[in-house]
Design a protein around this motif. Structure first.
Motif, PDB file in Angstrom:
ATOM      1  N   ILE A 102     -15.740  32.308 -59.488  1.00  0.00           N
ATOM      2  CA  ILE A 102     -14.465  32.998 -59.306  1.00  0.00           C
ATOM      3  C   ILE A 102     -14.222  33.182 -57.813  1.00  0.00           C
ATOM      4  O   ILE A 102     -15.134  33.051 -56.993  1.00  0.00           O
ATOM      5  N   ALA A 103     -12.979  33.471 -57.464  1.00  0.00           N
ATOM      6  CA  ALA A 103     -12.665  33.805 -56.077  1.00  0.00           C
ATOM      7  C   ALA A 103     -13.269  35.166 -55.755  1.00  0.00           C
ATOM      8  O   ALA A 103     -13.402  36.025 -56.629  1.00  0.00           O
ATOM      9  N   GLN A 104     -13.645  35.363 -54.511  1.00  0.00           N
ATOM     10  CA  GLN A 104     -14.281  36.629 -54.139  1.00  0.00           C
ATOM     11  C   GLN A 104     -13.321  37.795 -54.333  1.00  0.00           C
ATOM     12  O   GLN A 104     -12.262  37.847 -53.718  1.00  0.00           O
ATOM     13  N   PRO A 105     -13.678  38.757 -55.204  1.00  0.00           N
ATOM     14  CA  PRO A 105     -12.810  39.918 -55.424  1.00  0.00           C
ATOM     15  C   PRO A 105     -12.881  40.897 -54.254  1.00  0.00           C
ATOM     16  O   PRO A 105     -13.742  40.791 -53.380  1.00  0.00           O
ATOM     17  N   LYS A 106     -11.997  41.866 -54.280  1.00  0.00           N
ATOM     18  CA  LYS A 106     -11.971  42.873 -53.224  1.00  0.00           C
ATOM     19  C   LYS A 106     -13.085  43.896 -53.436  1.00  0.00           C
ATOM     20  O   LYS A 106     -13.658  44.014 -54.529  1.00  0.00           O
ATOM     21  N   VAL A 107     -13.381  44.634 -52.392  1.00  0.00           N
ATOM     22  CA  VAL A 107     -14.376  45.702 -52.460  1.00  0.00           C
ATOM     23  C   VAL A 107     -13.734  46.938 -53.088  1.00  0.00           C
ATOM     24  O   VAL A 107     -12.614  47.319 -52.730  1.00  0.00           O
ATOM     25  N   ILE A 108     -14.435  47.543 -54.045  1.00  0.00           N
ATOM     26  CA  ILE A 108     -13.962  48.787 -54.653  1.00  0.00           C
ATOM     27  C   ILE A 108     -14.723  49.951 -54.031  1.00  0.00           C
ATOM     28  O   ILE A 108     -15.946  50.032 -54.140  1.00  0.00           O
ATOM     29  N   LYS A 109     -13.997  50.821 -53.357  1.00  0.00           N
ATOM     30  CA  LYS A 109     -14.617  51.992 -52.745  1.00  0.00           C
ATOM     31  C   LYS A 109     -14.387  53.196 -53.646  1.00  0.00           C
ATOM     32  O   LYS A 109     -13.279  53.442 -54.104  1.00  0.00           O
ATOM     33  N   ARG A 110     -15.437  53.942 -53.890  1.00  0.00           N
ATOM     34  CA  ARG A 110     -15.350  55.089 -54.779  1.00  0.00           C
ATOM     35  C   ARG A 110     -15.664  56.366 -54.014  1.00  0.00           C
ATOM     36  O   ARG A 110     -16.710  56.482 -53.382  1.00  0.00           O
ATOM     37  N   ASN A 111     -14.739  57.314 -54.056  1.00  0.00           N
ATOM     38  CA  ASN A 111     -14.968  58.626 -53.468  1.00  0.00           C
ATOM     39  C   ASN A 111     -15.921  59.403 -54.370  1.00  0.00           C
ATOM     40  O   ASN A 111     -15.649  59.595 -55.560  1.00  0.00           O
TER      41      ASN A 111
END
Length: 559
Positions: free
Chosen positions: A43-52
């Protein structure tokens, strides 16, 4: 309006029942069993998910419980469960043998293919930074009770170093290493974590290492800063420093995964996380090792490239320093594992009780060894055990999910646990022995609770003599042969009874009639009778190729 709502509830309950009927008539096939889920397509590289982290706590303590109450479908199914007219929703990613295929989430290990003591002690691999040169500090968390360093060794490998808080030497590092090895053998993807001893003079300060001053400003780290941090860390008698070394995972970190929903930008993520068996069944395993902080914040998605050049997301459990008796920087409290941080189930009784309402866990047990922290097996209840915050997948755990997790826990023998605990390098032999005893006692409680709710017959195989199985309750010394009887009955392919109910004799296997026509499917329903255990069946379907040649094609367990 009320009449319309009643119709809606009836419709939803009927839909639940229809699912069960459809499942009962599911197609039988001699096709190869699905032991691999092809969720490793590029797959194409997904975005980074930042969690507070603060929002993560609020979300699971308040938002998720409220949305759960407003979920009409789930509420209707829950009513149907209570009235015994609708089945619990089972996991979506199981194969026809009621097992979990290997995937980017999970790899079958110790239960299906036993690991020896050496493999159990090794786990995902040893995390020992190279000692032929210096360890360059490139970043870290240098404030607080438990500082952390990120270092680069002479081989350019990067490691995260964690330290035990003063007054509780060996607590967090032992917990993280032991739980890492258990979770790996159970089948989960985890980092390489090891207890390591090093000398302070091995450390050097890299140009990118920074600290935060008293006014909150970042500046370059100095040798005085390093010495100040090292002064807060307890040293061994010979001057060595003990730490946990965690090798940086291969790939690109993409942030956390949730225990519910799916990741929309990952085409391989096809199953809602709360309906994955390996995440639901993790509840039983987590209760065993007291992994109370198992939430999104302690997970990690890595964008990896495998040997075939495929690029996809691999899912990891991380940060096991709040397991067993450790709360990372201090021991657990007696409340840990018994209540959520904010637990509405007990707030009202506690307030109305005016101090008279007492819970079983409030009579705290003594901490015998600071290196183990607060861990007990007397009050521990697999039924009542919870994480610090509600976990959506854990709350969806059915009896079948719990049984799956429990049989993995019970696959660890006493000797297996001794081999794993030894990798925690506890300096006090009595502390090591106590931790082993506690793990054994908690393991047996987990097995006893879930095995009583599901017929614990497993490891089926079939040959010309008939159908063979293992009774995991007897194998695990939770029940005896003397108190156990087995009754079986043959079934047609659609589950209808054929012939009389028979009691299994002492041969240890169920003989298959030699006059069964070739090219047909049949089933065998087995019930295990023991006082105090649920009367549930397990059905094993098989195909007759010819006399003496049979193939198991499906296993169904009564919820």
């Amino acid at each position: 309006m009320k009449k319309d709502l009643n119709k809606l509830w009836v419709w939803v309950l009927m839909a639940c029942v229809a699912v069960e009927v459809e499942a009962a008539g599911r197609h039988l096939s001699t096709a190869p069993i699905k032991w691999f889920d092809p969720d490793n397509r590029s797959i194409a590289q997904p975005k980074v998910i930042k969690r507070n982290l603060i929002w993560d706590m609020v979300d699971h303590s308040f938002v998720y419980p409220m949305t759960k109450k407003l979920d009409l479908g789930r509420s209707a199914r829950r009513v149907g469960n209570i009235l015994n007219i609708a089945p619990s929703r089972q996991a979506d990613n199981i194969n026809v043998l009621d097992e979990v295929p290997n995937s980017s989430w999970y790899t079958n290990r110790h239960f299906l293919v036993r690991m020896d003591a050496v493999a159990l002690a090794k786990g995902p691999g040893h995390a020992h930074p190279d000692t032929s040169g210096s360890w360059e500090i490139i970043s870290g968390k240098f404030e607080g009770q438990a500082p952390e360093f990120t270092i680069r060794d002479a081989k350019e490998d990067v490691y995260f170093l964690k330290f035990d808080p003063k007054d509780y030497e060996e607590l967090a590092t032992t917990a993280e290493v032991v739980s890492t090895k258990i979770l790996y053998a159970a089948g989960y993807h985890v980092p390489q974590n090891s207890v390591v001893f090093f000398r302070a003079e091995w450390l050097t300060i890299g140009p990118e290492a920074e600290v935060v001053d008293d006014e909150g400003r970042r500046r370059s780290m100095t040798d005085a800063d390093l010495q100040n941090v090292l002064s807060s860390i307890e040293k061994q008698a010979n001057g060595d420093i003990r730490c946990l070394a965690s090798k940086r995972l291969t790939g690109i970190p993409l942030g956390v995964f949730d225990f519910h929903s799916r990741r929309k930008d990952d085409p391989n993520d096809r199953v809602k996380h709360q309906h994955r068996r390996e995440l639901r069944g993790l509840r039983a395993i987590s209760s065993w090792i007291n992994d109370v902080d198992r939430r999104a914040a302690n997970t990690l998605n890595m964008f990896v490239t495998d040997e075939q050049g495929r690029q996809y997301i691999k899912h990891y459990l991380i940060d096991m320093d709040a397991t067993l008796g450790s709360r990372s920087v201090r021991p657990h409290t007696p409340k840990s594992g018994n209540e959520y941080f904010v637990d509405f189930r007990y707030i009202v009784p506690s307030v109305l009780g005016l101090g008279l309402y007492r819970k079983a866990w409030e009579d705290a047990k003594p901490i015998h060894f600071p290196s183990i922290g607060y861990l007990e097996s007397d009050v521990f209840s697999p039924r009542r055990w919870v994480t610090n915050y509600p976990n959506p997948a854990f709350q969806r755990c059915t009896n079948r999910d719990g049984y799956w997790g429990a049989k993995i826990a019970m696959a660890f023998s006493d000797a297996d646990l001794a081999a794993i605990v030894k990798t925690g390098h506890l300096s006090d032999k009595k502390a090591e022995e106590r931790l082993i005893r506690l793990l054994i006692a908690r393991r047996d409680k987990v097995g006893d609770y879930w095995f009583r709710r599901i017929n614990p017959l497993d490891r089926f195989w079939i040959d010309r003599r008939g159908l063979h199985f293992e009774d995991l309750a007897i194998v695990g010394n939770l029940a005896t042969e003397a108190e156990t009887r087995y009754f079986y009955q043959f079934l047609s392919r659609d589950g209808k009874a054929q012939g009389a109910v028979r009691q299994l004799d002492t041969s240890g296997h169920i003989p298959i009639p030699r006059d069964l026509p070739d090219g047909q499917y049949y089933g065998i329903e087995i019930r295990t009778v023991r006082s105090g255990w649920a009367d549930k069946y397990v059905r094993v379907y098989f195909f007759v190729w010819n006399v003496g040649l049979y193939q198991i094609v499906r296993v169904d367990r009564q919820e």
